[in-house]
Design a protein around this motif. Structure first.
Motif, PDB file in Angstrom:
ATOM      1  N   LEU A 133      49.971 -33.531  13.791  1.00 50.64           N
ATOM      2  CA  LEU A 133      51.282 -33.267  13.663  1.00 50.64           C
ATOM      3  C   LEU A 133      51.675 -31.962  13.321  1.00 50.64           C
ATOM      4  N   ASP A 134      52.264 -30.969  14.349  1.00 56.02           N
ATOM      5  CA  ASP A 134      52.665 -29.685  14.001  1.00 56.02           C
ATOM      6  C   ASP A 134      53.641 -29.573  12.853  1.00 56.02           C
ATOM      7  N   THR A 135      53.833 -28.265  12.382  1.00 54.49           N
ATOM      8  CA  THR A 135      54.845 -28.342  11.314  1.00 54.49           C
ATOM      9  C   THR A 135      56.308 -28.706  11.885  1.00 54.49           C
ATOM     10  N   SER A 136      56.567 -28.514  13.063  1.00 51.08           N
ATOM     11  CA  SER A 136      57.933 -28.802  13.645  1.00 51.08           C
ATOM     12  C   SER A 136      58.137 -30.235  13.663  1.00 51.08           C
ATOM     13  N   VAL A 137      57.189 -31.178  13.823  1.00 46.13           N
ATOM     14  CA  VAL A 137      57.267 -32.517  13.783  1.00 46.13           C
ATOM     15  C   VAL A 137      57.603 -33.155  12.422  1.00 46.13           C
ATOM     16  N   LEU A 138      56.852 -32.282  11.602  1.00 48.29           N
ATOM     17  CA  LEU A 138      57.174 -32.849  10.019  1.00 48.29           C
ATOM     18  C   LEU A 138      58.557 -32.578   9.691  1.00 48.29           C
TER      19      LEU A 138
ATOM     20  N   VAL B 167      47.261 -33.840   9.683  1.00 48.47           N
ATOM     21  CA  VAL B 167      47.898 -32.350   9.584  1.00 48.47           C
ATOM     22  C   VAL B 167      46.584 -31.561   9.071  1.00 48.47           C
ATOM     23  N   GLY B 168      46.979 -30.051   9.327  1.00 43.46           N
ATOM     24  CA  GLY B 168      45.933 -29.174   8.509  1.00 43.46           C
ATOM     25  C   GLY B 168      46.414 -28.596   7.625  1.00 43.46           C
ATOM     26  N   PRO B 169      45.588 -27.806   6.655  1.00 50.94           N
ATOM     27  CA  PRO B 169      46.220 -26.934   5.676  1.00 50.94           C
ATOM     28  C   PRO B 169      47.299 -25.929   6.051  1.00 50.94           C
ATOM     29  N   THR B 170      47.251 -25.457   7.093  1.00 55.56           N
ATOM     30  CA  THR B 170      47.989 -24.463   7.672  1.00 55.56           C
ATOM     31  C   THR B 170      49.568 -25.222   7.690  1.00 55.56           C
ATOM     32  N   VAL B 171      49.503 -26.433   8.343  1.00 56.53           N
ATOM     33  CA  VAL B 171      50.535 -27.041   8.534  1.00 56.53           C
ATOM     34  C   VAL B 171      51.464 -27.463   7.100  1.00 56.53           C
TER      35      VAL B 171
ATOM     36  N   VAL C 298      49.165 -39.655   5.889  1.00 58.16           N
ATOM     37  CA  VAL C 298      48.746 -38.588   6.727  1.00 58.16           C
ATOM     38  C   VAL C 298      47.613 -37.967   5.919  1.00 58.16           C
ATOM     39  N   GLN C 299      46.531 -37.844   6.854  1.00 57.52           N
ATOM     40  CA  GLN C 299      45.349 -37.130   6.330  1.00 57.52           C
ATOM     41  C   GLN C 299      45.398 -35.693   6.530  1.00 57.52           C
ATOM     42  N   VAL C 300      44.604 -34.915   5.584  1.00 64.45           N
ATOM     43  CA  VAL C 300      44.613 -33.470   5.780  1.00 64.45           C
ATOM     44  C   VAL C 300      43.202 -33.300   6.062  1.00 64.45           C
ATOM     45  N   GLY C 301      43.211 -32.569   7.232  1.00 58.01           N
ATOM     46  CA  GLY C 301      41.827 -31.804   7.613  1.00 58.01           C
ATOM     47  C   GLY C 301      41.276 -30.615   7.126  1.00 58.01           C
ATOM     48  N   PRO C 302      40.303 -30.172   7.866  1.00 58.79           N
ATOM     49  CA  PRO C 302      39.682 -29.109   7.014  1.00 58.79           C
ATOM     50  C   PRO C 302      40.354 -27.691   7.805  1.00 58.79           C
TER      51      PRO C 302
ATOM     52  N   ALA D  81      43.786 -24.949  16.116  1.00 57.70           N
ATOM     53  CA  ALA D  81      42.192 -25.054  15.792  1.00 57.70           C
ATOM     54  C   ALA D  81      42.093 -26.046  14.600  1.00 57.70           C
ATOM     55  N   GLU D  82      42.869 -26.095  13.838  1.00 56.71           N
ATOM     56  CA  GLU D  82      42.843 -27.463  12.636  1.00 56.71           C
ATOM     57  C   GLU D  82      42.742 -28.580  13.564  1.00 56.71           C
TER      58      GLU D  82
END
Length: 150
Positions: free
Chosen positions: A9-14, A41-45, A73-77, A101-102
């Motif tokens: 999920l991109d930030t916009s979706v959140l 999601v990723g750390p950047t999101v 929701v899990q957070v990837g690297p 990239a995440e």
């Protein structure tokens, strides 16, 4: 599709999931809550979402945290250099490339974004190993996966 699909999920979706109880973004969160998709999601999101909510809607922060928790929701690297290089060959805008990239690092099946300029509407995303689209595009893709399993 043997296991549940991995969906980034991109930030916009959140944001859309927080602000609309009836939209496609919230429905995706409900699919995560039901355990039929694995949401990532990723750390950047997370950093982007936290920063924007802190500035523009601090009262929404607990609501977003609750949605993320309920949907598991899990957070990837963080993205590595190889994943970032692949993303930059697809997306010219560095902040979006970092998020993409995440998703590459997590090896997702689908990347969901409302950004029609750089992500969901970008024809170069067809080179990726996963689909990229809007919440509506994802929901249609997911329906197809269910039909094909029957």
């Amino acid at each position: 599709m043997d296991a549940e699909p991995r969906v980034f999920l991109d930030t916009s979706v959140l944001f859309a999931a927080v602000w609309s109880e009836s939209g496609g973004s919230r429905l995706i969160m409900k699919l995560g809550e039901a355990g039929v998709v694995a949401l990532w999601v990723g750390p950047t999101v997370l950093r982007e979402a936290e920063e924007v909510l802190r500035r523009k809607s601090p009262e929404s922060r607990p609501h977003m945290a609750l949605l993320l928790d309920r949907a598991e929701v899990q957070v990837g690297p963080e993205a590595g250099t190889e994943a970032l290089a692949q993303a930059l060959s697809t997306v010219d805008y560095l902040p979006d490339a970092q998020v993409l990239a995440e998703a590459v690092e997590v090896e997702v099946d689908y990347f969901v974004s409302l950004d029609q300029k750089h992500l969901a509407g970008n024809p170069r995303t067809g080179r990726l190993s996963f689909a990229v689209g809007t919440p509506g595009d994802f929901l249609e893709w997911y329906r197809q996966q269910i039909v094909e399993r029957k």
